[in-house]
Motif scaffolding. Structure first.
Motif, PDB file in Angstrom:
ATOM      1  N   HIS A 138      20.900  22.840  -9.550  1.00 34.74           N
ATOM      2  CA  HIS A 138      22.367  23.350  -9.536  1.00 34.74           C
ATOM      3  C   HIS A 138      23.212  22.139  -9.330  1.00 34.74           C
ATOM      4  O   HIS A 138      24.478  21.913  -9.962  1.00 34.74           O
ATOM      5  CB  HIS A 138      22.621  24.421  -8.836  1.00 34.74           C
ATOM      6  N   LEU A 139      22.923  21.155  -8.410  1.00 33.24           N
ATOM      7  CA  LEU A 139      23.799  20.082  -8.206  1.00 33.24           C
ATOM      8  C   LEU A 139      23.664  18.957  -9.073  1.00 33.24           C
ATOM      9  O   LEU A 139      24.364  17.852  -8.704  1.00 33.24           O
ATOM     10  CB  LEU A 139      23.638  19.723  -6.506  1.00 33.24           C
ATOM     11  N   GLY A 140      22.473  18.802  -9.686  1.00 30.08           N
ATOM     12  CA  GLY A 140      22.494  17.922 -10.957  1.00 30.08           C
ATOM     13  C   GLY A 140      21.567  16.709 -10.178  1.00 30.08           C
ATOM     14  O   GLY A 140      21.712  15.604 -10.713  1.00 30.08           O
ATOM     15  N   ILE A 141      20.876  17.004  -9.141  1.00 29.78           N
ATOM     16  CA  ILE A 141      20.083  15.932  -8.495  1.00 29.78           C
ATOM     17  C   ILE A 141      18.844  15.643  -9.219  1.00 29.78           C
ATOM     18  O   ILE A 141      17.861  16.418  -9.647  1.00 29.78           O
ATOM     19  CB  ILE A 141      19.604  16.266  -7.008  1.00 29.78           C
ATOM     20  N   LEU A 142      18.625  14.425  -9.827  1.00 32.86           N
ATOM     21  CA  LEU A 142      17.489  13.883 -10.494  1.00 32.86           C
ATOM     22  C   LEU A 142      16.503  12.812  -9.519  1.00 32.86           C
ATOM     23  O   LEU A 142      17.097  11.972  -8.828  1.00 32.86           O
ATOM     24  CB  LEU A 142      17.751  13.259 -11.679  1.00 32.86           C
ATOM     25  N   PHE A 143      15.301  13.016  -9.405  1.00 32.73           N
ATOM     26  CA  PHE A 143      14.249  12.130  -9.010  1.00 32.73           C
ATOM     27  C   PHE A 143      14.195  10.939  -9.967  1.00 32.73           C
ATOM     28  O   PHE A 143      13.812  11.206 -11.071  1.00 32.73           O
ATOM     29  CB  PHE A 143      13.162  12.438  -8.368  1.00 32.73           C
ATOM     30  N   THR A 144      14.587   9.760  -9.518  1.00 35.07           N
ATOM     31  CA  THR A 144      14.528   8.490 -10.261  1.00 35.07           C
ATOM     32  C   THR A 144      13.348   7.241 -10.210  1.00 35.07           C
ATOM     33  O   THR A 144      13.217   6.621 -11.188  1.00 35.07           O
ATOM     34  CB  THR A 144      16.035   8.034 -10.448  1.00 35.07           C
ATOM     35  N   GLU A 145      12.918   7.018  -9.033  1.00 34.19           N
ATOM     36  CA  GLU A 145      12.014   6.059  -8.750  1.00 34.19           C
ATOM     37  C   GLU A 145      11.190   6.323  -7.525  1.00 34.19           C
ATOM     38  O   GLU A 145      11.677   7.041  -6.501  1.00 34.19           O
ATOM     39  CB  GLU A 145      12.840   4.828  -8.476  1.00 34.19           C
ATOM     40  N   VAL A 146       9.917   6.185  -7.717  1.00 32.64           N
ATOM     41  CA  VAL A 146       8.888   6.198  -6.561  1.00 32.64           C
ATOM     42  C   VAL A 146       8.462   5.079  -6.312  1.00 32.64           C
ATOM     43  O   VAL A 146       7.966   4.244  -7.229  1.00 32.64           O
ATOM     44  CB  VAL A 146       7.699   7.209  -7.004  1.00 32.64           C
ATOM     45  N   GLY A 147       8.945   4.191  -5.012  1.00 39.79           N
ATOM     46  CA  GLY A 147       8.432   2.966  -4.669  1.00 39.79           C
ATOM     47  C   GLY A 147       6.944   3.302  -4.062  1.00 39.79           C
ATOM     48  O   GLY A 147       6.677   4.560  -3.714  1.00 39.79           O
ATOM     49  N   ASP A 148       6.537   2.406  -3.550  1.00 38.60           N
ATOM     50  CA  ASP A 148       5.412   2.320  -2.401  1.00 38.60           C
ATOM     51  C   ASP A 148       5.544   3.361  -1.170  1.00 38.60           C
ATOM     52  O   ASP A 148       4.746   3.734  -0.521  1.00 38.60           O
ATOM     53  CB  ASP A 148       5.023   1.049  -2.447  1.00 38.60           C
ATOM     54  N   ASN A 149       6.771   3.293  -0.823  1.00 35.92           N
ATOM     55  CA  ASN A 149       7.028   3.882   0.364  1.00 35.92           C
ATOM     56  C   ASN A 149       8.481   4.589   0.482  1.00 35.92           C
ATOM     57  O   ASN A 149       9.200   4.475   1.387  1.00 35.92           O
ATOM     58  CB  ASN A 149       6.897   2.799   1.783  1.00 35.92           C
TER      59      ASN A 149
ATOM     60  N   MET B 187       0.968  -1.253  -0.097  1.00 34.35           N
ATOM     61  CA  MET B 187       0.093  -0.140  -0.102  1.00 34.35           C
ATOM     62  C   MET B 187       0.920   1.197  -0.103  1.00 34.35           C
ATOM     63  O   MET B 187       1.665   1.257   0.885  1.00 34.35           O
ATOM     64  CB  MET B 187      -0.866  -0.240   1.171  1.00 34.35           C
ATOM     65  N   SER B 188       0.666   2.237  -0.816  1.00 38.66           N
ATOM     66  CA  SER B 188       1.395   3.447  -1.164  1.00 38.66           C
ATOM     67  C   SER B 188       1.262   4.419   0.211  1.00 38.66           C
ATOM     68  O   SER B 188      -0.109   4.380   0.366  1.00 38.66           O
ATOM     69  CB  SER B 188       1.113   3.891  -2.542  1.00 38.66           C
ATOM     70  N   ILE B 189       2.356   5.053   0.476  1.00 40.35           N
ATOM     71  CA  ILE B 189       2.184   6.028   1.536  1.00 40.35           C
ATOM     72  C   ILE B 189       1.789   7.535   0.823  1.00 40.35           C
ATOM     73  O   ILE B 189       1.606   8.423   1.411  1.00 40.35           O
ATOM     74  CB  ILE B 189       3.284   6.245   2.497  1.00 40.35           C
ATOM     75  N   TRP B 190       1.832   7.670  -0.500  1.00 41.28           N
ATOM     76  CA  TRP B 190       1.840   8.868  -1.189  1.00 41.28           C
ATOM     77  C   TRP B 190       0.234   9.464  -1.067  1.00 41.28           C
ATOM     78  O   TRP B 190      -0.747   8.710  -1.507  1.00 41.28           O
ATOM     79  CB  TRP B 190       2.154   8.948  -2.548  1.00 41.28           C
ATOM     80  N   LYS B 191       0.070  10.504  -1.075  1.00 40.32           N
ATOM     81  CA  LYS B 191      -1.293  11.376  -1.089  1.00 40.32           C
ATOM     82  C   LYS B 191      -1.283  12.507  -1.982  1.00 40.32           C
ATOM     83  O   LYS B 191      -2.403  13.167  -2.378  1.00 40.32           O
ATOM     84  CB  LYS B 191      -1.670  11.905   0.375  1.00 40.32           C
ATOM     85  N   LYS B 192      -0.251  12.524  -2.971  1.00 41.19           N
ATOM     86  CA  LYS B 192       0.011  13.679  -3.681  1.00 41.19           C
ATOM     87  C   LYS B 192       0.546  13.022  -5.121  1.00 41.19           C
ATOM     88  O   LYS B 192       1.121  11.993  -4.952  1.00 41.19           O
ATOM     89  CB  LYS B 192       0.853  14.832  -3.610  1.00 41.19           C
TER      90      LYS B 192
END
Length: 142
Positions: free
Chosen positions: A24-35, A1-6
């Motif tokens: 600026h630091l080159g940070i990229l979001f790469t994966e959203v898991g269930d938690n 069960m996912s914890i995300w509300k948005k």
């Protein structure tokens, strides 16, 4: 069960970083898991200290970025999450490539949250372990 509300669409999450320290630091979001939320950061001229190793402060920026964004995805639209405290233990040096951070919730409460963020190198070796304490507050009225 996912914890995300948005909405947790990666393209939208990465767009929130435009014109920020995260970009600026080159940070990229790469994966959203269930938690969990995972992202990468390059180890390059933007993120190393004078001896050529990944700067501990850059690791903390990655940790707080992942934990803060993840926390904000778990609260209703009328709430926002802000950092109260962050700590980090730097375990292994990195000279090049990328590091991969994964934020996982330890506690999601009504007024506080606690997140654990593990940062690893490309070989899966632990580079940094961080803990982020978050305050959940009412969304400011613009």
């Amino acid at each position: 069960m996912s914890i995300w509300k948005k909405n947790t669409d990666l393209a939208r999450l990465n767009a929130t970083s435009e014109k920020t320290l995260t970009a600026h630091l080159g940070i990229l979001f790469t994966e959203v898991g269930d938690n969990s939320l995972t992202g990468t950061m390059p180890v390059d001229q933007r993120t190393v200290q004078p001896f050529g190793l990944l700067h501990g402060g850059a690791s903390v920026v990655l940790a707080e970025t992942l934990g803060s964004l993840a926390a904000n995805l778990t609260v209703p639209q009328d709430k926002v999450c802000v950092g109260l405290e962050v700590n980090a233990n730097h375990i292994r040096g990195v000279k090049s490539g990328i590091v991969i951070g994964t934020a996982t919730a330890l506690h999601i409460g009504y007024t506080t949250q606690i997140w654990s963020i593990e940062i690893k190198n490309e070989r899966g070796q632990l580079v940094c372990i961080s803990r982020l304490t978050i305050a959940v507050i009412n969304k400011p009225i613009p």
